[in-house]
Design an enzyme around this catalytic site. Structure first.
Site, PDB file in Angstrom:
ATOM      1  N   ALA A  14       0.011  -0.819   0.227  1.00 51.28           N
ATOM      2  CA  ALA A  14       0.424  -0.331  -0.153  1.00 51.28           C
ATOM      3  C   ALA A  14       0.944   1.606   0.156  1.00 51.28           C
ATOM      4  O   ALA A  14       1.994   1.658   1.174  1.00 51.28           O
ATOM      5  CB  ALA A  14      -0.790   0.243   1.028  1.00 51.28           C
ATOM      6  N   ASP A  15       1.045   2.476  -1.097  1.00 46.76           N
ATOM      7  CA  ASP A  15       1.201   3.763  -1.075  1.00 46.76           C
ATOM      8  C   ASP A  15       0.447   4.808  -0.383  1.00 46.76           C
ATOM      9  O   ASP A  15      -0.549   4.970  -0.532  1.00 46.76           O
ATOM     10  CB  ASP A  15       1.572   3.830  -2.025  1.00 46.76           C
ATOM     11  CG  ASP A  15       3.015   2.905  -3.116  1.00 46.76           C
ATOM     12  OD1 ASP A  15       3.063   1.925  -2.482  1.00 46.76           O
ATOM     13  OD2 ASP A  15       2.582   2.966  -4.214  1.00 46.76           O
ATOM     14  N   LYS A  42       5.356  -3.611  -7.214  1.00 47.92           N
ATOM     15  CA  LYS A  42       5.633  -4.119  -8.371  1.00 47.92           C
ATOM     16  C   LYS A  42       5.348  -4.986  -8.961  1.00 47.92           C
ATOM     17  O   LYS A  42       5.171  -5.240 -10.010  1.00 47.92           O
ATOM     18  CB  LYS A  42       7.741  -4.522  -8.887  1.00 47.92           C
ATOM     19  CG  LYS A  42       8.405  -2.829  -8.378  1.00 47.92           C
ATOM     20  CD  LYS A  42       9.552  -3.183  -8.429  1.00 47.92           C
ATOM     21  CE  LYS A  42      10.728  -1.692  -8.479  1.00 47.92           C
ATOM     22  NZ  LYS A  42      10.138  -0.430  -9.517  1.00 47.92           N
ATOM     23  N   THR A 222      15.303  -0.241 -20.739  1.00 54.02           N
ATOM     24  CA  THR A 222      14.236   0.175 -20.984  1.00 54.02           C
ATOM     25  C   THR A 222      15.101   1.220 -21.218  1.00 54.02           C
ATOM     26  O   THR A 222      15.810   1.798 -20.422  1.00 54.02           O
ATOM     27  CB  THR A 222      12.995   0.262 -19.748  1.00 54.02           C
ATOM     28  OG1 THR A 222      13.413   0.431 -18.881  1.00 54.02           O
ATOM     29  CG2 THR A 222      12.242  -0.962 -19.921  1.00 54.02           C
ATOM     30  N   ALA A 226      12.902   7.027 -24.423  1.00 51.88           N
ATOM     31  CA  ALA A 226      13.115   7.062 -26.055  1.00 51.88           C
ATOM     32  C   ALA A 226      13.174   5.457 -26.425  1.00 51.88           C
ATOM     33  O   ALA A 226      13.338   4.790 -27.426  1.00 51.88           O
ATOM     34  CB  ALA A 226      14.878   7.573 -25.952  1.00 51.88           C
ATOM     35  N   GLY A 227      12.243   5.541 -25.239  1.00 46.82           N
ATOM     36  CA  GLY A 227      12.252   4.267 -25.538  1.00 46.82           C
ATOM     37  C   GLY A 227      12.611   2.755 -24.822  1.00 46.82           C
ATOM     38  O   GLY A 227      12.624   2.731 -24.074  1.00 46.82           O
ATOM     39  N   ASP A 255       7.210  -1.420 -14.476  1.00 43.27           N
ATOM     40  CA  ASP A 255       6.056  -2.396 -13.917  1.00 43.27           C
ATOM     41  C   ASP A 255       5.027  -2.228 -15.347  1.00 43.27           C
ATOM     42  O   ASP A 255       4.557  -3.750 -16.075  1.00 43.27           O
ATOM     43  CB  ASP A 255       5.684  -2.065 -13.001  1.00 43.27           C
ATOM     44  CG  ASP A 255       6.502  -1.826 -11.696  1.00 43.27           C
ATOM     45  OD1 ASP A 255       7.428  -2.446 -12.022  1.00 43.27           O
ATOM     46  OD2 ASP A 255       6.037  -1.221 -11.056  1.00 43.27           O
TER      47      ASP A 255
HETATM   48  P1  ATP Z   1       9.839   3.571 -13.568  1.00 39.20           P
HETATM   49  O1  ATP Z   1      10.779   3.793 -11.766  1.00 39.20           O
HETATM   50  O2  ATP Z   1       9.469   4.781 -13.222  1.00 39.20           O
HETATM   51  O3  ATP Z   1       8.786   2.768 -13.211  1.00 39.20           O
HETATM   52  P2  ATP Z   1      11.588   2.868 -14.999  1.00 39.20           P
HETATM   53  O4  ATP Z   1      12.654   3.142 -14.819  1.00 39.20           O
HETATM   54  O5  ATP Z   1      11.493   1.112 -14.668  1.00 39.20           O
HETATM   55  O6  ATP Z   1      10.143   3.206 -14.599  1.00 39.20           O
HETATM   56  P3  ATP Z   1      11.468   3.638 -17.846  1.00 39.20           P
HETATM   57  O7  ATP Z   1      12.754   2.988 -18.739  1.00 39.20           O
HETATM   58  O8  ATP Z   1      11.736   4.342 -17.052  1.00 39.20           O
HETATM   59  O9  ATP Z   1      11.791   1.938 -16.117  1.00 39.20           O
HETATM   60  O10 ATP Z   1      10.012   3.594 -18.411  1.00 39.20           O
HETATM   61  C1  ATP Z   1       9.516   1.984 -18.500  1.00 39.20           C
HETATM   62  C2  ATP Z   1       9.027   2.184 -20.416  1.00 39.20           C
HETATM   63  O11 ATP Z   1       8.472   2.867 -20.384  1.00 39.20           O
HETATM   64  C3  ATP Z   1       9.575   3.060 -21.410  1.00 39.20           C
HETATM   65  O12 ATP Z   1      10.641   1.564 -21.981  1.00 39.20           O
HETATM   66  C4  ATP Z   1       9.050   3.701 -22.286  1.00 39.20           C
HETATM   67  O13 ATP Z   1       8.171   3.088 -23.230  1.00 39.20           O
HETATM   68  C5  ATP Z   1       7.886   4.774 -20.902  1.00 39.20           C
HETATM   69  N1  ATP Z   1       8.234   5.660 -20.755  1.00 39.20           N
HETATM   70  C6  ATP Z   1       8.733   6.300 -19.723  1.00 39.20           C
HETATM   71  N2  ATP Z   1       9.085   7.436 -20.093  1.00 39.20           N
HETATM   72  C7  ATP Z   1       8.383   7.924 -21.274  1.00 39.20           C
HETATM   73  C8  ATP Z   1       7.856   9.237 -21.390  1.00 39.20           C
HETATM   74  N3  ATP Z   1       8.401  10.208 -20.697  1.00 39.20           N
HETATM   75  N4  ATP Z   1       7.220   8.647 -22.854  1.00 39.20           N
HETATM   76  C9  ATP Z   1       6.864   7.701 -22.842  1.00 39.20           C
HETATM   77  N5  ATP Z   1       7.348   6.226 -22.348  1.00 39.20           N
HETATM   78  C10 ATP Z   1       7.899   6.606 -22.306  1.00 39.20           C
END
Ligand code: ATP
Length: 304
Positions: A14-15, A42, A222, A226-227, A255
């Site tokens: 729970a957050d 997660k 990830t 940038a994708g 997640d």
């Molecule tokens: P978090 O800890 O915030 O849940 P993370 O650091 O594990 O995320 P990220 O690489 O930031 O992972 O994000 C996971 C995916 O979410 C990315 O690969 C992308 O597909 C999508 N994503 C995150 N931020 C953006 C953004 N600003 N615009 C579009 N897609 C995003």
């Protein structure tokens, strides 16, 4: 026996969020906003993400016999997650105590609670659930020995194993080597490669190559807005850009991405195809506030 497209083995929290003008220093008391309570963790996040997209999803986790545990169970069920694998009791439900200031900076204390009591024995007792799953997806908010047992049990049952090593922790080499798919962000990749500085300082392609050399069959990195990068043992590494969106809250985007990816890849999509779908899910999730409540349905992803 119910067949799962995806069985998530992981945490449920729970957050508890309070907005403050200023985060308190040692010994200080500050007044904040009304308390907001959100389902998180997660494991629970990944399960909700996949179920909302239409995957037959199960969750193996532990919550307390308390109001937070009931909230988490209710949310999972409302999203269509099979909660037969959610054990109850042994400690209070895990919580994250979060204060956020007006600049968006936060301070977080996590009490793992029941998550820390999910044991290797619990996993062994759930062998039948594992055997019913195409994919088992894991993170590191439960004890490492429980993750190790789940990786072994899942592999033996013929399920594919997906691991997001978050939060970063020293991972036994055999656990890394037993993964079919490793999903990391930049921070997690650099942590796993902390003993190989040349690779850690390189590009995402270099991280993926160095991580593949440690045994997982495939690696996805990830890259936020940038994708993501999809890399396989045959030497292919493909960058898949994210659709451009106006991000309002990236909480839980990783997640959502991993839940979606694990489902589609386990269902037989090529890795790059599955990543292409997952970046659309992640991109949709960041356009809305919150974690689980921001996760899209398949129709919403198609409409992006
Ligand atoms: P978090 O800890 O915030 O849940 P993370 O650091 O594990 O995320 P990220 O690489 O930031 O992972 O994000 C996971 C995916 O979410 C990315 O690969 C992308 O597909 C999508 N994503 C995150 N931020 C953006 C953004 N600003 N615009 C579009 N897609 C995003």
């Amino acid at each position: 026996m119910h067949g799962y497209d995806l069985l998530v083995v992981g945490s449920a929290n729970a957050d508890l969020v309070v907005a403050v003008e200023r985060r308190p220093a040692a010994g200080e008391t500050v007044l904040g906003s009304d308390l907001a309570t959100h389902p998180g963790g997660k494991g629970a996040n990944q399960a909700v993400a996949a179920a909302r997209l239409g995957a037959a999803t199960g969750l193996l986790a532990r919550v307390g016999d308390d109001a937070h545990g009931r909230l988490l169970l209710d949310t999972q069920r409302a999203c269509g997650v099979d909660t037969r694998g959610v054990l109850i009791g042994a400690a209070p439900t895990g919580v994250a105590l979060i204060t956020v200031d007006p600049s968006g900076d936060n301070s977080i204390v996590v009490s793992p609670g029941a998550n820390a009591r999910l044991t290797p024995d619990d996993v062994r007792a759930a062998g039948e659930l594992m055997a019913a799953a195409k994919v088992v997806s894991l993170q590191l908010e439960i004890p490492l020995e429980t993750v190790a047992e789940a990786v072994t049990t899942a592999g033996r049952a013929g399920a594919k194993v997906v691991l997001n090593p978050s939060p970063p922790a020293p991972l036994p080499v055999e656990v890394l080597a037993a993964c079919d798919l490793l999903v990391v962000n930049e921070h997690e990749a650099r942590y796993l490669l902390r003993d190989a500085p040349a690779a850690a300082e390189g590009t995402p392609e270099a991280w993926a190559k160095a991580l593949l050399a440690r045994g997982p069959r495939s690696v996805v990195v990830t890259l936020g807005a940038a994708g993501a990068l999809a890399a396989t043992g045959d030497g292919t590494a493909v960058r898949i850009p994210s659709p451009r969106v106006r991000a309002v809250d990236t909480t839980g985007a990783g997640d959502a991405f991993t839940g979606a990816l694990a489902w589609r890849w386990g269902a037989g999509d090529e890795l790059t195809e599955a990543v292409r779908f997952a970046v659309r899910v992640g991109a949709t999730a960041v356009t809305r506030p919150g974690a689980q409540q921001s996760y899209p349905t398949a129709a919403e992803v198609a409409a992006l």
